[in-house]
Design a protein around this motif. Structure first.
Motif, PDB file in Angstrom:
ATOM      1  N   LYS A 290       0.836  -1.195   0.000  1.00 27.17           N
ATOM      2  CA  LYS A 290       0.000   0.000   0.000  1.00 27.17           C
ATOM      3  C   LYS A 290       0.874   1.251   0.000  1.00 27.17           C
ATOM      4  N   GLN A 291       1.839   1.281   0.931  1.00 24.30           N
ATOM      5  CA  GLN A 291       2.711   2.446   1.023  1.00 24.30           C
ATOM      6  C   GLN A 291       3.473   2.666  -0.293  1.00 24.30           C
ATOM      7  N   THR A 293       2.701   1.573  -3.459  1.00 22.31           N
ATOM      8  CA  THR A 293       1.897   1.970  -4.615  1.00 22.31           C
ATOM      9  C   THR A 293       1.419   3.411  -4.463  1.00 22.31           C
ATOM     10  N   GLU A 294       1.139   3.831  -3.212  1.00 23.79           N
ATOM     11  CA  GLU A 294       0.716   5.213  -3.025  1.00 23.79           C
ATOM     12  C   GLU A 294       1.863   6.185  -3.261  1.00 23.79           C
ATOM     13  N   MET A 309      -6.799   0.583   0.998  1.00 28.73           N
ATOM     14  CA  MET A 309      -6.684   1.940   0.438  1.00 28.73           C
ATOM     15  C   MET A 309      -8.055   2.611   0.364  1.00 28.73           C
ATOM     16  N   TRP A 313      -8.294   6.296  -4.335  1.00 27.96           N
ATOM     17  CA  TRP A 313      -7.468   5.408  -5.163  1.00 27.96           C
ATOM     18  C   TRP A 313      -8.325   4.364  -5.869  1.00 27.96           C
ATOM     19  N   TYR A 319      -6.132   4.750 -11.846  1.00 29.08           N
ATOM     20  CA  TYR A 319      -5.370   3.851 -10.977  1.00 29.08           C
ATOM     21  C   TYR A 319      -5.931   2.429 -11.030  1.00 29.08           C
TER      22      TYR A 319
END
Lengths: 353, 275
Positions: A290-291, A293-294, A309, A313, A319
């Motif tokens: 998560k971290q 891809t963000e 998420m 997103w 996305y």
């Protein structure tokens, strides 16, 4: 006096060579990673280093072709690499990849079944690779400069936008979208069709501003062009409310496009397979994914991460494109020896103008 | 003469490892494919595309060099006329940007030349609208001139500095006016500086590659780009890249030989040469 200087110098040299030796000694704990630029959250590397005590030696480059040449080199030192689908197919065909021990990667269960299935198309049985990021190729356009909605690759050849079209400096992508525009398969092995695409790209010369690498993002955000070929992850940055440009819009043309996967692989030459698998497992962790891809803006194939998420997103069609977009996109396949026909065509486009 | 000893490590270690051996590798890759002697790569040169790129690069290098002379000579001349302290200060300003990486300097031009950038704002002030400056051949030429201009100014400046002022006094004693003195005395005496300036600008600008990519948007790709692309991106690129590198080498040797000849004709070549 002279003697003192001489002794001092010798000591300095000795110290230098000693520190060099210790640096070498630590090598067994160092993972060599080869990846694209801006393609991992650097904090995650630190986090992994702290958790495990390993060191990550991180190298970046800008094209699949370059990656291939680096991996083929006889003294390849890399333990992990993130090539795209068709390159993985080629690497498997050349027997250059280590089979991944899935017992070491329990987090593999987080990966969406859909993407494991697509990966299966270039990595039969998913033996050699783990999906890392994926995305589409499309057009980013500036609504201030383009007053009609864009939905076709033909817009990139429209005289109205002469000098305002930015193309991506990548052989497979540029020739690929031209093939789609002409109604052909992006993986064609028909030399006439490639020649037609080549002539189409040569004819585009006065309409396009040029072929660009990562500069395309900054140029579009800075209003330096009306239309550009962009990967969906880069498009996320372009249309970002804070860092991007609110006038930009991303579309995957109706004729279809390329959907691509960048998977993690371990070269056969790596002597630290277990360590490398530890890193893969780390990257597949839901929170970490998560971290990551963000941070980079590219779509994650990690279902567990996606569940964590928020809507900005998951509801964003750039996305997380709806299934009908995915349905009209195809993946690149390795072209084998036919690649040289593509290369020749690309050389003509690039240099003969 | 004892100082020559200091050159030994360079001649015995540096030169073979970093010059001779790589050259041999290039020659090997150009004529051998998988250990087999081949003329395949030489034959590929029949493709006119390669010659178009070579001609385009040479033409760009010639133009860049000419512009550098036209700008560099007057600047060097003015510097040599100034008080020593003022000239030193000014020449630092010319050299200062060179302490920065050439790529950064080229990136800076990208910002300046962009649509809506400073240069286009100034042009608009004078009523010139809608000209795209970036990603044109002119931008590549400008970037090349900007990057290599100091290499033209410095050798000419050093030559002019060493110029014996009594020649100029003698010329005016004999009735030559300022212009005649300049054409008949100063210019011929400055020739070694100009020649070495030409060599130092022509050769690197013939092989430049990042500039055309950054400022030309790959629409004006040069020989350097072609070689880079062959080595980096092509599956069979080492052979073609090597043969093109050899051609570049020959071009460089030819231009250096011509410059040498011009210099010899000039009689004693003294001063001006930085290397």
């Amino acid at each position: 006096m002279k003697r003192i200087v001489a002794i001092l110098l010798t000591l300095v040299m000795l110290a230098a060579s000693l520190s060099f030796l210790t640096a070498c000694g630590d090598n067994s704990k160092t993972l060599y990673v080869l990846n694209w630029g801006d393609y991992i959250d650097p904090d995650l590397i630190k986090q992994f280093e702290q958790q495990t005590g390993y060191k990550i030696n991180y190298t970046t480059l800008t094209s699949n072709e370059e990656m291939l040449i680096k991996l083929r080199s006889p003294d390849c030192i890399y333990d992990l690499c993130f090539p795209s689908d068709y390159v993985i197919e080629k690497l498997i065909a050349e027997d250059m990849l280590a089979e991944i021990n899935k017992d070491n990667i329990p987090n593999l269960k987080n990966i969406d079944e859909r993407f494991i299935e697509i990966s299966n198309q270039f990595d039969p049985g998913n033996k050699y690779s783990v999906p890392y990021m994926w995305g589409t190729v499309g057009i980013v356009y500036n609504k201030e400069m383009v007053d009609e909605p864009v939905d076709s690759w033909n817009a990139l050849w429209d005289e109205k936008y002469a000098g305002q079209v930015l193309m991506y400096n990548s052989m497979r992508d540029s020739i690929g979208i031209t093939l789609i525009k002409l109604g052909y398969d992006i993986n064609t092995r028909n030399a006439d069709q490639v020649a037609e695409a080549r002539d189409e790209l040569i004819a585009q010369k006065n309409i396009r501003k040029g072929f660009f690498d990562d500069a395309i993002k900054d140029d579009m955000i800075g209003n330096q062009g009306a239309l550009a070929v962009v990967y969906s992850g880069d498009a996320m940055l372009c249309i970002d409310e804070e860092e991007g440009n609110p006038n930009l819009e991303y579309v995957v043309p109706k004729e279809g496009s390329n959907v691509w996967f960048d998977n993690i692989i371990i070269p056969k030459t790596s002597s630290k397979q277990a360590m490398a698998e530890e890193f893969i497992n780390f990257l597949c962790d839901a929170e970490v994914a998560k971290q990551n891809t963000e941070y980079i803006g590219y779509s994650t194939p990690n279902k567990a991460a996606l569940e964590l998420m928020d809507e900005s997103w998951t509801e964003n069609p750039v996305y997380n494109p709806p299934q009908d977009v995915l349905d009209r996109c195809t993946i690149f396949h390795d072209l084998g020896d036919f690649l040289s026909v593509f290369e020749e065509a690309w050389n003509k486009v690039y240099f003969e103008n | 003469m004892k100082r020559n000893v200091l050159a030994y490590p360079y001649i015995a270690v540096w030169l073979p490892i970093f010059v001779v051996v790589p050259m041999l590798f290039i020659a090997y890759y150009a004529f051998f494919d998988n250990g087999q002697f081949t003329l395949e790569f030489v034959k590929s040169l029949r493709e006119p595309m390669y010659w178009n790129v070579i001609l385009r690069s040479a033409w760009l290098a010639v133009r860049a060099t000419l512009i550098c002379i036209l700008i560099g000579f007057p600047v060097a001349y003015m510097l040599s006329k100034m008080k020593k302290s003022a000239a030193t200060l000014l020449s630092i300003f010319y050299i200062l940007p060179m302490w920065m990486n050439a790529l950064l300097r080229t990136y800076a031009w990208k910002v300046l030349l962009a649509d809506g950038g400073i240069v286009s704002v100034i042009l608009e002030f004078f009523g010139i609208h809608g000209v795209s400056l970036l990603y044109t051949e002119g931008a590549v030429l400008l970037g090349t001139v900007y990057n290599f201009l100091p290499f033209m100014i410095m050798p000419i400046y050093t030559t002019l500095m060493k110029l014996d002022k009594s020649y100029i006094e003698a010329a005016s004693d004999l009735g030559a006016n300022g212009f005649q003195t300049f054409i008949k005395v100063v210019l011929p005496l400055a020739k070694p500086g100009i020649v070495s300036g030409i060599t130092m600008v022509l050769v690197p600008s013939m092989s430049t590659f990042a500039i055309s990519k950054l400022l030309g948007g790959a629409n004006h790709a040069l020989l350097g780009d072609l070689i880079e692309q062959k080595f980096l991106l092509s599956s069979t690129g080492y052979g073609m890249g090597s043969i093109l590198s050899l051609i570049l080498l020959v071009l460089v040797l030819i231009s250096t030989a011509i410059m040498r000849r011009v210099e010899k004709d000039n009689g004693e070549a003294e001063g001006g040469m930085l290397w």
